[in-house]
Scaffold this active site. Structure first.
Site, PDB file in Angstrom:
ATOM      1  N   HIS A 143       0.834  -1.219   0.000  1.00 17.10           N
ATOM      2  CA  HIS A 143       0.000   0.000   0.000  1.00 17.10           C
ATOM      3  C   HIS A 143       0.866   1.266   0.000  1.00 17.10           C
ATOM      4  CE1 HIS A 143      -3.315  -2.709   1.260  1.00 17.10           C
ATOM      5  NE2 HIS A 143      -2.371  -3.252   1.997  1.00 17.10           N
ATOM      6  N   SER A 180      13.755  21.774 -16.350  1.00 21.79           N
ATOM      7  CA  SER A 180      12.528  22.537 -16.555  1.00 21.79           C
ATOM      8  C   SER A 180      12.873  23.839 -17.250  1.00 21.79           C
ATOM      9  CB  SER A 180      11.884  22.818 -15.192  1.00 21.79           C
ATOM     10  OG  SER A 180      11.095  23.991 -15.262  1.00 21.79           O
ATOM     11  N   LYS A 234      15.132  22.082 -11.248  1.00 17.02           N
ATOM     12  CA  LYS A 234      14.487  20.800 -11.548  1.00 17.02           C
ATOM     13  C   LYS A 234      15.361  19.817 -12.324  1.00 17.02           C
ATOM     14  CE  LYS A 234      10.863  19.543 -10.852  1.00 17.02           C
ATOM     15  NZ  LYS A 234       9.550  19.794 -11.464  1.00 17.02           N
ATOM     16  N   GLU A 286       8.932   8.507 -16.902  1.00 19.26           N
ATOM     17  CA  GLU A 286       7.538   8.954 -17.082  1.00 19.26           C
ATOM     18  C   GLU A 286       7.042   8.652 -18.494  1.00 19.26           C
ATOM     19  OE1 GLU A 286       6.638  12.964 -15.147  1.00 19.26           O
ATOM     20  OE2 GLU A 286       8.806  12.867 -15.081  1.00 19.26           O
TER      21      GLU A 286
END
Ligand code: ARG
Length: 454
Positions: free
Chosen positions: A155, A276, A282, A289
């Site tokens: 979980h 970024s 970043k 992804e």
């Protein structure tokens, strides 16, 4: 000239041609088409359906055409309609009447089926190679991280301590089954449809077994109608792709989490990250992804082909021309994803200390504390409750179980002794696992040894 042509514009005709043509995408199978045609010409010659000289001339010219395509000397046109007619047209342009004999005892329906199966056979081998590279990388990483302790989750909550090697080996098993699945699927793909004709077989004395041997197929498809009509082998291939990329997305999701400041378990190499355009600090795990995102198109490709075949009456229908692009897309997406993923994990930095310190918090030794009491003769369900109360006590005081004094332990159960501290030491919790396939150092070592045997 068509009688009704007067009221139709030329544009309408060419757009219909364009709509109908598959050559813009099926030219990708030119090698397979030529390989199939060479085998067919050989068979026609051997069986006396065409003369040996004609067979030889066709074969040699097809080989020249292959070389010319490889060298970029041939440009396919919409007028060729598809790769099958494209190659045949070029052949006939080069050798005239003899070229027109190649299509004897053959239809484009069995031709496209054989091309597609040959194509998938080659691509399956490439996917298997990519999976092998991934498996080798995982094995190497697992060997390196046999003592790297980390939290195991359920979980996404800290559950029990494990080693990173164990985590890597879990994925090893998944990708190894994926490879098995592709190999298994290949058995059903590698059967010969050529020689089926349009749907009913042919009137010529062909030798399909010879064709199968020439083209490296394991057997001859026994029913010509099935051979030209079904694409289950491609659907199965896309299922294998979908399952495999699904496994990749789980690993990617973990790497995305693990590379966040919140986890800080790994650092993905700069070469596999992007920045970024606005936030200078970043460093984003874009490759992971993207693989997660690309799973959508692979599942879509599978759905497209399933839907394409749903309710299709036997035998060949032009709908089936739509079978190629989803397969091309899925195989490209999967191969690229596997390649970039393997590079990404072999270059990422593992932050062992962060993993080890995360493993210390979260009461991940609670199960082991319960097992300790079981060892002292208390039934497991009661132990579970005692330790549950102790965890609550610790949470309220901001302590770990091992921070409690022996008197505090004893206040929950007389069965506790000094040896409890050893029993709930995180490394000991890992060591103490005895069941086959567990996270214990010894079990992981055994799991690794077994991989050498495969
Ligand atoms: N381009 C076609 C396809 O990809 C080849 C088979 C055409 N057969 C036919 N009967 N029109 O399916």
């Amino acid at each position: 000239m068509k009688l009704w042509k007067g009221r139709f514009s030329k544009e309408a005709t060419s757009s219909s041609d364009e709509f109908n043509a598959s050559i813009p995408f099926d030219q990708r199978m030119y090698r397979e088409d030529i390989t199939g045609s060479i085998a067919h010409a050989k068979m026609l010659g051997k069986q006396g359906i065409i003369s040996p000289e004609e067979s030889e001339l066709i074969i040699n010219t097809l080989k020249d055409i292959l070389e010319d395509i490889n060298a970029g000397k041939i440009e396919f046109k919409i007028a060729h309609e598809d790769i099958h007619m494209g190659i045949e047209t070029i052949l006939t342009e080069r050798i005239g009447q003899t070229g027109k004999k190649l299509h004897t005892a053959r239809s484009r329906n069995d031709q496209v089926a054989v091309d597609f199966r040959l194509f998938l056979r080659k691509e399956t081998a490439e996917v298997e190679d990519k999976l092998t590279e991934l498996l080798e990388t995982l094995k190497k990483l697992a060997e390196e991280h046999q003592r790297t302790v980390m939290p195991g989750y359920t979980h996404l909550q800290r559950a029990q301590p494990v080693t990173l090697a164990y985590h890597f080996l879990a994925y090893y098993q998944m990708f190894s089954r994926d490879r098995e699945r592709f190999t298994d699927c290949q058995k059903r793909t590698n059967r010969l449809p050529l020689g089926s004709g349009a749907l009913a077989g042919t009137t010529y004395n062909t030798d399909r077994r010879f064709l199968a041997k020439e083209l490296g197929f394991d057997s001859v498809l026994p029913n010509a109608m099935d051979a030209v009509a079904d694409r289950d082998f491609a659907i199965e291939f896309l299922s294998c792709c979908s399952i495999c990329i699904m496994h990749l997305t789980r690993f990617c999701e973990e790497l995305i989490n693990w590379s966040s400041v919140e986890f800080g378990f790994v650092e993905i190499d700069d070469a596999y990250s992007t920045g970024s355009s606005i936030m200078p600090q970043k460093k984003n795990p874009d490759m992971a992804e993207l693989i997660r995102g690309k799973s959508g198109r692979v599942y879509g490709d599978l759905m497209a082909l399933l839907t394409l075949c749903k309710g299709l009456p036997l035998a060949y229908n032009k709908d089936l021309q739509e079978d190629k692009e989803p397969v091309f897309d899925a195989v490209d997406t999967l191969k690229n994803s596997l390649g970039i993923f393997t590079e990404m994990i072999s270059t990422m930095k593992v932050k062992k200390e962060k993993m080890a310190s995360a493993a210390k918090y979260g009461y991940m030794n609670a199960t082991d504390a319960a097992d300790y009491l079981v060892g002292k003769g208390i039934p497991f369900r009661d132990c579970h409750e005692i330790i549950g109360k102790m965890v609550l006590y610790c949470i309220n005081r901001g302590k770990a179980l091992e921070d409690l004094s022996i008197d505090e332990f004893k206040s929950f159960s007389d069965a506790f002794d000094e040896d409890i501290y050893d029993a709930i030491n995180i490394v000991n919790c890992i060591k103490a696992k005895k069941s086959e396939g567990s996270t214990s150092f010894e079990s992981v070592r055994q799991q690794l040894l077994k991989l050498d045997l495969e």
